[in-house]
Enzyme design. Structure first.
Site, PDB file in Angstrom:
ATOM      1  N   PHE B 228       0.820  -1.219   0.000  1.00  0.00           N
ATOM      2  CA  PHE B 228       0.000   0.000   0.000  1.00  0.00           C
ATOM      3  C   PHE B 228       0.851   1.264   0.000  1.00  0.00           C
ATOM      4  O   PHE B 228       0.416   2.304   0.497  1.00  0.00           O
ATOM      5  CB  PHE B 228      -0.977   0.010   1.183  1.00  0.00           C
ATOM      6  N   GLY B 455       1.051  -8.098  -5.422  1.00  0.00           N
ATOM      7  CA  GLY B 455      -0.247  -8.700  -5.140  1.00  0.00           C
ATOM      8  C   GLY B 455      -1.295  -8.212  -6.113  1.00  0.00           C
ATOM      9  O   GLY B 455      -2.461  -8.587  -6.030  1.00  0.00           O
ATOM     10  N   THR B 456      -0.868  -7.359  -7.047  1.00  0.00           N
ATOM     11  CA  THR B 456      -1.824  -6.724  -7.950  1.00  0.00           C
ATOM     12  C   THR B 456      -2.008  -7.493  -9.253  1.00  0.00           C
ATOM     13  O   THR B 456      -2.844  -7.134 -10.061  1.00  0.00           O
ATOM     14  CB  THR B 456      -1.341  -5.306  -8.284  1.00  0.00           C
ATOM     15  N   LYS B 624     -10.120  -9.065 -14.041  1.00  0.00           N
ATOM     16  CA  LYS B 624     -10.336  -9.782 -12.782  1.00  0.00           C
ATOM     17  C   LYS B 624      -9.512  -9.184 -11.628  1.00  0.00           C
ATOM     18  O   LYS B 624     -10.079  -8.748 -10.627  1.00  0.00           O
ATOM     19  CB  LYS B 624     -10.034 -11.264 -12.984  1.00  0.00           C
ATOM     20  N   GLN B 629      -8.707  -4.916  -7.267  1.00  0.00           N
ATOM     21  CA  GLN B 629      -8.063  -3.698  -6.763  1.00  0.00           C
ATOM     22  C   GLN B 629      -9.105  -2.685  -6.305  1.00  0.00           C
ATOM     23  O   GLN B 629      -8.956  -2.056  -5.264  1.00  0.00           O
ATOM     24  CB  GLN B 629      -7.174  -3.068  -7.844  1.00  0.00           C
ATOM     25  N   GLY B 693      -3.454   2.548 -14.725  1.00  0.00           N
ATOM     26  CA  GLY B 693      -3.456   1.670 -13.554  1.00  0.00           C
ATOM     27  C   GLY B 693      -4.712   1.850 -12.717  1.00  0.00           C
ATOM     28  O   GLY B 693      -5.435   2.834 -12.859  1.00  0.00           O
ATOM     29  N   VAL B 694      -5.003   0.876 -11.850  1.00  0.00           N
ATOM     30  CA  VAL B 694      -6.220   0.941 -11.037  1.00  0.00           C
ATOM     31  C   VAL B 694      -5.949   0.700  -9.553  1.00  0.00           C
ATOM     32  O   VAL B 694      -6.887   0.507  -8.788  1.00  0.00           O
ATOM     33  CB  VAL B 694      -7.273  -0.083 -11.508  1.00  0.00           C
ATOM     34  N   GLY B 695      -4.683   0.726  -9.145  1.00  0.00           N
ATOM     35  CA  GLY B 695      -4.367   0.359  -7.756  1.00  0.00           C
ATOM     36  C   GLY B 695      -4.885   1.337  -6.732  1.00  0.00           C
ATOM     37  O   GLY B 695      -5.123   0.968  -5.583  1.00  0.00           O
ATOM     38  N   GLU B 696      -5.053   2.594  -7.106  1.00  0.00           N
ATOM     39  CA  GLU B 696      -5.330   3.599  -6.089  1.00  0.00           C
ATOM     40  C   GLU B 696      -6.678   4.289  -6.219  1.00  0.00           C
ATOM     41  O   GLU B 696      -7.274   4.703  -5.235  1.00  0.00           O
ATOM     42  CB  GLU B 696      -4.189   4.625  -6.099  1.00  0.00           C
TER      43      GLU B 696
END
Ligand SMILES: Cc1cc2nc3c(=O)[nH]c(=O)nc-3n(C[C@H](O)[C@H](O)[C@H](O)COP(=O)(O)OP(=O)(O)OC[C@H]3O[C@@H](n4cnc5c(N)ncnc54)[C@H](O)[C@@H]3O)c2cc1C
Ligand code: SF4
Lengths: 336, 731
Positions: B228, B455-456, B624, B629, B693-696
């Site tokens: 994170f 982990g993404t 997926k 995320q 990206g889509v992590g945040e």
């Protein structure tokens, strides 16, 4: 964690014999019984408990739930919380106990935690659990860090200038309302302790939490026979939906007939330095009409003696709402 | 396959326990190091007595300032290399500046022995008055970050005004995997097994602090139990582990305790943001004025960029964003999922909700009326912006049209229901990256780049991209990540790892195919001698003429006839920072968050019961894990809105709830059904596949949507997170 000697006890008398050599059964005890270990091992890792000897009692025959001759229930000290919560007789006759147990900890913890261990679980006061900080319960005379510190979760009833820690157990609240008896076997034989006498107020000796003496083993807990016509409920309020100790909880056992309370046993958690029986409120309810006004008055009465700390004034209000709503649920005035 | 739903290729390793995480690494002769944490927040070390600790069983050594070779500082960073937030190396001086600062370290044969030894070290201090105040005070006058028009004058003359201060607390990343380092020296070279989101940066910082050449440091991070952002840059324990291992001459493992996770490995700092919006009665924004402070430590200038989205999210002629730092005796903060934008959007989107209420206007309509035509701060067009569509799709999925805006008006099953929404944005970027792809005789391919899978799903995405470019099936592709021995890859942060590394990997894969086709056409025994490579294709592991696909040759034969081990290709992508795209376009992702809460006034019980998130983040390579995320971020957003806060004890200066029982995060029972939609408009400006990206972004705006729903249900507007029962009892 410090080094310790580990003994697996093969009989109750062997366990008691070893523990009787201890100087105390309270904070600082050099000999400890090991049941599920979910409180004890946790505190040993934090150096809050530093026993030099552990007596593993998990193999003793104290894991049965049986009917007593008077129609009550006898619960062995090693009955796991999950087993007890799902026991048919408990679900049917002592719903408040089942609900209380299932509201506590997590499924994994309940699978290993025992009745005796739950009875004796220690406070979650954050200062108690950190040896770098002053705490009268852990180090008598060192001072109480919580009184002028982060005390949001701590007690508003039964506090003393030395300690304001709550007894965190959910099960204990239900046992208080059910007027359970704790059965102890010690170096000088067996004795039965009424639930309300089992836990002590902190007073000037917050390190003394129970009536236990060196060698005392809790063998079982008994419940009086279920009251015909009574309903019982447990309501627990906290920040998140699960896996958190209560900010306020209420165990209520009531019997209603002809629109009036015939019987009421009330206890609360998350607010007292020990599982807290609300006797004044019980008396106020008994004989009174089942309505919103009565239960609100009783709840106000229950919290009459509350003494909020710097951060937990909200608990006075929350506890009243909790007790009120538990009564609504038990009497069918509310369903959710 | 692109846009399909491929399960993670590393899934079986993880669920069967075969994935080796850093703290699982066990080396022959390894010792354990456990730091001694200061128990004061400010002062000086007077003496350290380790005599008793050294006598305990299994103890090898106790180090502190004076008996451990000193470390260097790392020079200021260049781009994304050389970054470290807590810059002071351990034991540099005798000053203590925050509670839990490492003052010594014990080394022993077992973790338990080292823990006991650390506890037995006696440290004497002189203490000074510390500051861990919840109220932030600017250390210097505020500096303007962005300005247009005259925000003050326009605010004063605006007929409708909102002027509020919003506070977000100190939040701790708390990944389940603890930070850890295993350091193993071989002569002058060291291998560091690390919990790192950025192995290349880690190597750069550590080689400087240890004073050894770059070639002598290898950093490995194969799997991460999440970070994170907390594991982006090195922390003092890593340097300590490396220094101690150098001293004792055997490998050393150091696993940070949960308590230290609250003290010495960064956190999202407390912010205090005054937000003023002025608008006309029709909802047209006239002025936005965003002034904010964030807490940082005594020595380090960590800036939480709360004003990141403020200048471009809406159209407004007059704007000022200004900020300053506030210092306290706390550990140095660091980036936490959606740094800046997440606390910043809590303030901005809460203020927009308050404005909508003041205007008696639907909050979506308010935002629609202020949709900008371009990024008004940079005057550049957006590369791809579909915020209005996010809100429209979200409203439909959520059933927003049925909303009764009156407080407490909506009921269901005996509970009060509250609805709230917020818009969000997150910067889109690309970083430098290199990759290599090797096509081998056995028909498999190997991809290498020194980025990380935190982990993404990076392993999976890169396998898909390589498969796409080579025609080799995903299960025949081996992806190697998280090792500085590989071609330099980007940090796993800022949600740009995917966008950065995809172009490098796909061009490496194409180059490898070209090399293979080249071998098929030239050389004495080439199967298609004389043909042009362009006339050939690689399909399903066979090289054939495009004109005659049936008569192919297995790729292994091509390599064998050329007597070459493998066909290799390398590729790279370049950063957008200072690049052509960022001079021409404003690069951002957008989204709309919709929250439903249920509220039981009798017991002050509030729960999030439903969530809809619509995200415009370019093309989804693998929806997926992408959905995963967003769902994870929403669950984290529920924690941010309702539970999370590191509480500092005023007298000790310590974060007192430093464990997972007292620092409340969302549990499964708190996670409602979450409906995630991706609009899937490729952003070709960023890379050929159009992926951002889509992590945040899933965390951005989430807390504001929830507090708006809380207000709708209860009438209580909470401007200082988290929302607590104490606040709700006022309802
Ligand atoms: C993360 C976490 C969350 C939790 N959440 C909750 C919650 O929400 N609600 C709740 O009520 N509880 C909660 N608990 C506490 C949990 O219920 C107790 O830890 C558990 O019930 C203790 O039982 P045990 O058998 O593991 O006790 P042990 O740890 O084995 O023993 C506890 C103490 O009792 C003594 N002891 C045990 N058995 C006997 C006996 N027969 N006679 C004499 N002495 C004995 C031991 O010597 C020790 O001092 C939580 C615990 C954890 C770790
Ligand atoms: S409240 Fe009791 S347990 Fe907590 S610090 Fe004070 S004395 Fe210790």
């Amino acid at each position: 964690m410090e080094r310790f000697q580990f003994t697996k006890a093969h009989s109750v008398s062997e366990a008691i014999g070893i523990a009787a050599q201890s100087t105390t059964a309270q904070q600082g005890a050099p000999v400890r019984f090991l049941a599920g270990g979910t409180t004890l091992v946790d505190l040993m890792k934090l150096n809050v408990e530093r026993p030099t000897r552990l007596v593993d009692i998990n193999h003793l025959e104290l894991n049965k739930i049986e009917r007593t001759s008077d129609g009550g229930l006898r619960i062995g000290a090693l009955v796991r919380n999950a087993t007890l919560a799902h026991d048919e007789a408990v679900v049917r006759d002592y719903r408040v106990l089942s609900e209380a147990l299932l509201s506590g900890a997590s499924a994994q913890l309940r699978n290993v935690a025992t009745t005796g261990g739950n009875l004796l679980q220690r406070t979650r006061c954050m200062y108690f659990r950190d040896t770098a900080m002053a705490c009268n319960k852990r180090e008598p005379g060192s001072g109480c860090s919580a009184i002028a510190g982060e005390n949001r979760a701590l007690a508003i009833l039964g506090t003393s200038p030395q300690c304001i820690a709550t007894n965190p157990s959910d099960m204990n609240v239900a046992l208080a309302a059910l007027e359970a008896t704790v059965h102890v076997q010690g170096a000088r034989g067996t004795r039965a302790i009424a639930f309300q006498d089992f836990h002590l107020l902190p007073g000037d000796t917050p390190h003394r939490e129970t009536a236990l003496e060196p060698g005392d083993l809790v063998t079982h807990v008994t419940l009086p026979p279920p009251r015909a016509g009574a309903t019982s409920r447990y309501l627990k309020l906290r920040d998140r939906a699960s896996y958190e100790f209560a900010l306020a909880s209420a165990a209520v056992v009531v019997e209603v007939a002809g629109g009036r309370f015939r019987y009421a046993r009330l206890a609360m958690g998350g607010v007292g330095t020990k599982p807290w029986r609300m006797t004044a409120a019980e008396q106020a309810l008994t004989g009174a009409a089942v309505d919103e006004g009565t239960i609100k008055q009783a709840a106000a009465l229950a919290l009459r003696d509350a003494r909020p700390q710097s951060e937990n004034g909200f608990k006075v209000e929350l506890a009243q709402r909790c007790l009120t709503h538990a009564l609504r649920l038990a009497t069918g005035m509310a369903t959710v | 396959m692109l846009g399909g739903k491929l399960p993670r290729i590393d899934g079986p390793l993880k669920v069967s326990g075969r994935a080796v995480y850093t703290s699982d690494v066990s080396l022959a002769g390894m010792l354990y190091a456990v730091p001694v944490r200061s128990t004061i927040a400010k002062g000086r070390i007077v003496s350290i007595d380790a005599a008793a600790a050294r006598k305990l069983p299994g103890v090898r050594a106790v180090y502190y300032r004076g008996n451990l070779k000193p470390f260097f500082r790392s020079a200021p960073p260049q781009g994304f290399s050389g970054l470290i937030d807590e810059k002071r190396p351990p034991f540099e001086d005798d000053e203590v500046r925050y509670y839990g600062q490492y003052v010594a370290v014990a080394v022993a044969q077992t973790m338990e022995q080292a823990t006991a030894a650390a506890a037995a070290v006696r440290v004497r201090y002189t203490t000074d008055a510390h500051n861990v105040d919840r109220h932030l005070v600017a250390a210097k006058p505020l500096e303007t970050e962005s300005q247009r028009g005259d925000a003050d004058a326009a605010f004063k003359s605006a007929p409708v005004q909102v002027d509020q201060t919003y506070v977000t607390p100190d939040e701790v990343h708390n990944p389940i995997e603890l930070h850890a380092t295993v350091a193993a020296w071989d002569g002058d070279s060291v291998t560091l097994y690390e919990t790192s989101q950025a192995v290349m940066n880690h190597r750069e910082v550590l080689r400087q602090m240890l004073g050894v050449p770059k070639e002598n440091v290898r950093v490995v991070s194969h799997f991460l139990g999440s970070g994170f952002g907390g594991k982006l840059w090195p922390w003092t324990h890593s340097i300590l582990a490396a220094g101690v291992a150098r001293e004792v001459g055997v490998p050393v493992k150091l696993v940070v305790t949960r308590q230290s996770m609250f003290e010495a490995v960064g956190h999202r700092p407390r912010t205090q943001q005054r937000f003023r919006i002025g608008a006309s009665r029709d909802g047209t924004l006239q002025s936005i004025h965003h002034e904010y402070l964030n807490q940082t430590s005594v020595l380090d200038d960590y800036k939480e960029e709360c004003g990141e989205s403020t200048p471009f999210l809406y159209s407004v002629p007059n704007l000022r964003v200004a900020s300053a730092l506030s210092r306290a005796n706390v550990g140095t903060p660091t980036a936490m999922r959606g740094p800046g934008a997440v606390p910043g959007l809590f303030a901005m989107e809460s203020a927009m909700d308050e404005l909508a209420i003041a205007l008696k206007m639907d909050p979506i309509e308010l935002r629609r009326r202020n949709e900008p035509k371009l990024d008004e701060s940079s005057k550049l067009p957006f590369s791809s912006r579909h915020l209005l569509e996010c809100m429209q799709v979200g409203a439909e999925k959520f059933g927003w049209a049925r909303r009764d805006p009156r407080v407490g008006a909506m009921k269901r099953d005996g509970l009060t229901v509250g609805w709230g929404m917020a818009a969000c944005a997150w910067g889109a970027m690309r970083d430098n990256a290199q990759a290599s792809v090797e096509i081998r005789r056995d028909g498999t391919a190997q991809v290498k780049t020194a980025t990380q899978d935190i982990g993404t799903g990076t392993y999976t995405v890169l396998a898909i991209v390589t498969s796409e470019a080579t025609g080799i099936p995903v299960d025949r592709i081996d992806v190697q990540l998280g090792d500085t021995a590989l071609p330099p890859g980007p940090i796993s942060g800022g949600s740009w790892a995917t966008a950065s590394v995809i172009p490098a990997v796909s061009s490496a894969a194409r180059a490898a195919v070209q090399a293979l086709l080249g071998m098929a056409t030239s050389g004495p025994s080439a199967p298609f001698k004389g043909a042009k490579p362009d006339d050939l294709q690689l399909v399903n592991g066979r090289v054939s003429r495009k004109s005659d696909p049936s008569a192919g040759v297995p790729l292994g034969d091509v390599l064998a006839r050329a007597n070459v081990r493998a066909a290799t290709g390398s590729g790279q992508s370049s950063t957008t920072i200072g690049g052509e795209e960022s001079r021409k376009y404003s690069l951002h992702s957008f989204g709309a968050q919709f929250a439903e809460v249920t509220w039981q006034p009798e017991t002050a019980r509030l729960r999030v019961s439903r969530f809809v998130s619509v995200i415009d983040a370019g093309r989804m390579i693998n929806p997926k894990p992408a959905r995963n995320q967003i769902e994870g971020a929403v669950v984290m957003g529920i924690g941010m809105a309702l539970f999370e806060e590191a509480r500092y004890d005023k007298r000790y200066g310590a974060p007192i709830n430093s464990n997972l029982a007292d620092y409340i995060v969302s549990t499964n029972a708190d996670a409602p059904p979450i409906d995630v939609t991706f609009l899937d408009y490729p952003d070709k400006v960023l890379n050929e596949l159009g992926a951002r990206g889509v992590g945040e972004i899933g965390l951005a705006g989430t807390a504001a949507a929830i507090t708006a729903a809380v207000h709708h249900a209860t009438g209580v507007r909470v401007r200082e997170l988290p929302v607590r029962i104490e606040d709700l009892l006022r309802a």
